[in-house]
Scaffold this motif. Structure first.
Motif, PDB file in Angstrom:
ATOM      1  N   ALA A  64     -67.231   1.328  11.621  1.00 39.45           N
ATOM      2  CA  ALA A  64     -68.654   1.582  11.897  1.00 39.45           C
ATOM      3  C   ALA A  64     -69.132   2.814  11.136  1.00 39.45           C
ATOM      4  N   TYR A  65     -68.299   3.849  11.069  1.00 42.59           N
ATOM      5  CA  TYR A  65     -68.676   5.030  10.275  1.00 42.59           C
ATOM      6  C   TYR A  65     -68.813   4.654   8.799  1.00 42.59           C
ATOM      7  N   TYR A  66     -67.892   3.827   8.331  1.00 41.99           N
ATOM      8  CA  TYR A  66     -67.924   3.430   6.927  1.00 41.99           C
ATOM      9  C   TYR A  66     -69.198   2.649   6.601  1.00 41.99           C
ATOM     10  N   ASN A  67     -69.499   1.631   7.411  1.00 38.88           N
ATOM     11  CA  ASN A  67     -70.692   0.827   7.151  1.00 38.88           C
ATOM     12  C   ASN A  67     -71.961   1.646   7.325  1.00 38.88           C
ATOM     13  N   LYS A  68     -71.973   2.544   8.298  1.00 30.87           N
ATOM     14  CA  LYS A  68     -73.129   3.420   8.498  1.00 30.87           C
ATOM     15  C   LYS A  68     -73.320   4.322   7.276  1.00 30.87           C
ATOM     16  N   ALA A  69     -72.208   4.767   6.693  1.00 31.10           N
ATOM     17  CA  ALA A  69     -72.293   5.581   5.477  1.00 31.10           C
ATOM     18  C   ALA A  69     -72.973   4.801   4.351  1.00 31.10           C
ATOM     19  N   LEU A  70     -72.641   3.521   4.224  1.00 24.09           N
ATOM     20  CA  LEU A  70     -73.253   2.716   3.170  1.00 24.09           C
ATOM     21  C   LEU A  70     -74.741   2.518   3.423  1.00 24.09           C
ATOM     22  N   ALA A  71     -75.136   2.451   4.700  1.00 26.88           N
ATOM     23  CA  ALA A  71     -76.563   2.363   5.019  1.00 26.88           C
ATOM     24  C   ALA A  71     -77.276   3.646   4.597  1.00 26.88           C
ATOM     25  N   HIS A  72     -76.657   4.795   4.885  1.00 28.03           N
ATOM     26  CA  HIS A  72     -77.234   6.071   4.431  1.00 28.03           C
ATOM     27  C   HIS A  72     -77.340   6.104   2.901  1.00 28.03           C
ATOM     28  N   LEU A  73     -76.317   5.557   2.233  1.00 28.57           N
ATOM     29  CA  LEU A  73     -76.326   5.559   0.778  1.00 28.57           C
ATOM     30  C   LEU A  73     -77.482   4.739   0.231  1.00 28.57           C
ATOM     31  N   GLN A  74     -77.762   3.619   0.886  1.00 22.44           N
ATOM     32  CA  GLN A  74     -78.890   2.787   0.464  1.00 22.44           C
ATOM     33  C   GLN A  74     -80.203   3.551   0.579  1.00 22.44           C
ATOM     34  N   LEU A  75     -80.260   4.518   1.477  1.00 18.82           N
ATOM     35  CA  LEU A  75     -81.467   5.324   1.689  1.00 18.82           C
ATOM     36  C   LEU A  75     -81.412   6.634   0.901  1.00 18.82           C
ATOM     37  N   GLN A  83     -70.692  12.649   5.137  1.00 18.17           N
ATOM     38  CA  GLN A  83     -70.269  13.002   6.493  1.00 18.17           C
ATOM     39  C   GLN A  83     -69.663  11.797   7.211  1.00 18.17           C
ATOM     40  N   ASP A  84     -70.338  10.642   7.126  1.00 22.65           N
ATOM     41  CA  ASP A  84     -69.828   9.460   7.819  1.00 22.65           C
ATOM     42  C   ASP A  84     -68.540   8.937   7.182  1.00 22.65           C
ATOM     43  N   LEU A  85     -68.455   9.014   5.866  1.00 26.05           N
ATOM     44  CA  LEU A  85     -67.215   8.597   5.216  1.00 26.05           C
ATOM     45  C   LEU A  85     -66.059   9.506   5.627  1.00 26.05           C
ATOM     46  N   SER A  86     -66.338  10.787   5.771  1.00 27.90           N
ATOM     47  CA  SER A  86     -65.288  11.717   6.197  1.00 27.90           C
ATOM     48  C   SER A  86     -64.823  11.400   7.607  1.00 27.90           C
ATOM     49  N   LEU A  87     -65.742  10.981   8.476  1.00 25.77           N
ATOM     50  CA  LEU A  87     -65.356  10.590   9.837  1.00 25.77           C
ATOM     51  C   LEU A  87     -64.523   9.306   9.812  1.00 25.77           C
ATOM     52  N   ALA A  88     -64.916   8.366   8.961  1.00 27.24           N
ATOM     53  CA  ALA A  88     -64.128   7.142   8.841  1.00 27.24           C
ATOM     54  C   ALA A  88     -62.699   7.470   8.417  1.00 27.24           C
ATOM     55  N   ILE A  89     -62.566   8.408   7.479  1.00 26.42           N
ATOM     56  CA  ILE A  89     -61.237   8.781   6.982  1.00 26.42           C
ATOM     57  C   ILE A  89     -60.464   9.575   8.027  1.00 26.42           C
ATOM     58  N   LYS A  92     -59.079   6.985  10.219  1.00 23.02           N
ATOM     59  CA  LYS A  92     -58.253   6.011   9.513  1.00 23.02           C
ATOM     60  C   LYS A  92     -57.866   6.639   8.173  1.00 23.02           C
ATOM     61  N   PRO A  93     -56.847   7.495   8.167  1.00 19.50           N
ATOM     62  CA  PRO A  93     -56.538   8.323   6.983  1.00 19.50           C
ATOM     63  C   PRO A  93     -56.221   7.543   5.703  1.00 19.50           C
ATOM     64  N   ASP A  94     -55.777   6.298   5.831  1.00 18.59           N
ATOM     65  CA  ASP A  94     -55.445   5.514   4.641  1.00 18.59           C
ATOM     66  C   ASP A  94     -56.562   4.536   4.274  1.00 18.59           C
ATOM     67  N   TYR A  95     -57.802   4.858   4.638  1.00 17.73           N
ATOM     68  CA  TYR A  95     -58.955   3.976   4.435  1.00 17.73           C
ATOM     69  C   TYR A  95     -59.363   4.046   2.960  1.00 17.73           C
ATOM     70  N   TYR A  96     -58.804   3.146   2.160  1.00 15.96           N
ATOM     71  CA  TYR A  96     -58.975   3.211   0.701  1.00 15.96           C
ATOM     72  C   TYR A  96     -60.446   3.171   0.293  1.00 15.96           C
ATOM     73  N   ASP A  97     -61.195   2.178   0.787  1.00 15.51           N
ATOM     74  CA  ASP A  97     -62.589   2.031   0.356  1.00 15.51           C
ATOM     75  C   ASP A  97     -63.427   3.241   0.739  1.00 15.51           C
ATOM     76  N   ALA A  98     -63.156   3.823   1.911  1.00 16.06           N
ATOM     77  CA  ALA A  98     -63.910   4.999   2.340  1.00 16.06           C
ATOM     78  C   ALA A  98     -63.599   6.197   1.446  1.00 16.06           C
ATOM     79  N   ILE A  99     -62.340   6.355   1.079  1.00 11.75           N
ATOM     80  CA  ILE A  99     -61.971   7.465   0.191  1.00 11.75           C
ATOM     81  C   ILE A  99     -62.615   7.278  -1.184  1.00 11.75           C
ATOM     82  N   PHE A 100     -62.610   6.046  -1.679  1.00 10.15           N
ATOM     83  CA  PHE A 100     -63.232   5.758  -2.970  1.00 10.15           C
ATOM     84  C   PHE A 100     -64.727   6.080  -2.945  1.00 10.15           C
ATOM     85  N   GLN A 101     -65.422   5.580  -1.933  1.00 13.86           N
ATOM     86  CA  GLN A 101     -66.862   5.829  -1.848  1.00 13.86           C
ATOM     87  C   GLN A 101     -67.152   7.314  -1.661  1.00 13.86           C
TER      88      GLN A 101
END
Length: 312
Positions: A64-75, A83-89, A92-101
């Protein structure tokens, strides 16, 4: 003129899930999927409402943090995205897509060393994924470590050979290194894959300009604009080429258009300075070129036209 042609390939891949029964897990999952539906409808504000509902049920819900981050990015809300990507990580420390974004977000925010750390994490997680090397290449390019950037983009391209953008990235680095022949060769490879890539034609125009082929530069950048009318630096480059084709008033209109689209591009300000030198307006030229020479001493043409301004 030399705003990077690198396309950061922000592929907004939303995380979803499947469910069948009415457990607590699946209730929060429903909010996630409803948010995703809103994102598909290009309604990121409503999507964030559903993601927040999911997070109220589980404050450690990384997806949810990851997808919310992408919504913020769209805006274009970059701080909130990071901030939201950091919470996702965090959850979930091995969250590849979140670390990439997040690495891409750090780059856009000028936090190059934080982006480099995320690049290192990606390589530890998956050194067979082209995106790991892609992020490394972007970071090293920003830090002007061009050989390292070229090696990273080359590796990314080997792992994803049908991606024309990665070839354009390689050609960009070769251009920075003034190896125009090698850059053109790589661009020809990219043309074979995707001749409709606008950054490819923009980079061709920059090479032609440096070779003093101003007509070729103009033709190439007009092709880029025909493929993507949203890029401010395309118009700025066209304005520069028109200056050297003795079409100064047309050039100024395009440079001003570029500045309205992106007021932070110093190359557009440089081009206005060049325009005023060509028009013999010493005072206006110095207003642009003196500060640019202080802030960007390595920028092409600035020192040359500053000297010309002083002699007016």
């Amino acid at each position: 003129m030399k705003k990077t042609t690198i396309n950061t390939l922000l592929v907004l891949i939303l995380t979803g899930l499947a469910f069948s029964c009415d457990s607590e897990e699946n209730k929060k999952g429903r909010f996630l999927l409803k948010g995703n539906e809103k994102m598909e409808e290009n309604d990121p504000k409503s999507a964030m409402g559903f993601y927040r509902e999911a997070l109220e049920m589980d404050s450690t819900y990384a997806d949810a943090y990851y997808n919310k981050a992408l919504a913020h990015l769209q805006l274009n809300q970059l701080t909130e995205t990071i901030q939201d990507l950091s919470l996702a990580i965090r959850y979930k420390p091995d969250y590849y897509d979140a670390i990439f974004q997040r690495g891409l977000g750090y780059l856009d925010n000028g936090e190059f060393y934080n982006a480099r750390e995320d690049g290192k994490k990606l390589l530890l997680l998956d050194d067979k994924n082209w995106k790991s090397y892609f992020l490394k290449g972007l970071v090293e390019e920003k830090l002007k470590n061009f050989p390292e950037a070229l090696n990273a983009f080359t590796k990314a391209s080997e792992l994803n050979p049908k991606n024309s953008d990665l070839l354009v990235n390689q050609a960009t680095i070769l251009y920075y290194q003034k190896d125009f022949a090698a850059a053109q060769q790589v661009l020809n490879e990219a043309m074979d894959i995707n001749p409709l890539e606008p950054n490819l034609h923009n980079l061709k125009s920059m090479i032609y300009f440096d070779e003093q082929n101003y007509t070729g530069a103009l033709d190439a950048v007009e092709k880029a604009i025909s493929l993507d009318k949203s890029q401010a630096y395309f118009y700025n480059n066209k304005g520069l080429y028109l200056l050297f084709l003795d079409r100064q008033e047309e050039a100024l209109d395009l440079i001003n258009q570029s500045i309205k689209m992106d007021s932070k591009n110093p190359f557009a300000l440089r081009n206005k300075g060049i325009y005023y030198v060509m028009k013999g307006d010493k005072i206006s030229a110095l207003q642009y070129l003196v500060e640019l020479n202080q802030d960007f001493p390595d920028m092409d043409l600035v020192e040359e036209y500053l000297e010309k301004a002083y002699t007016l």
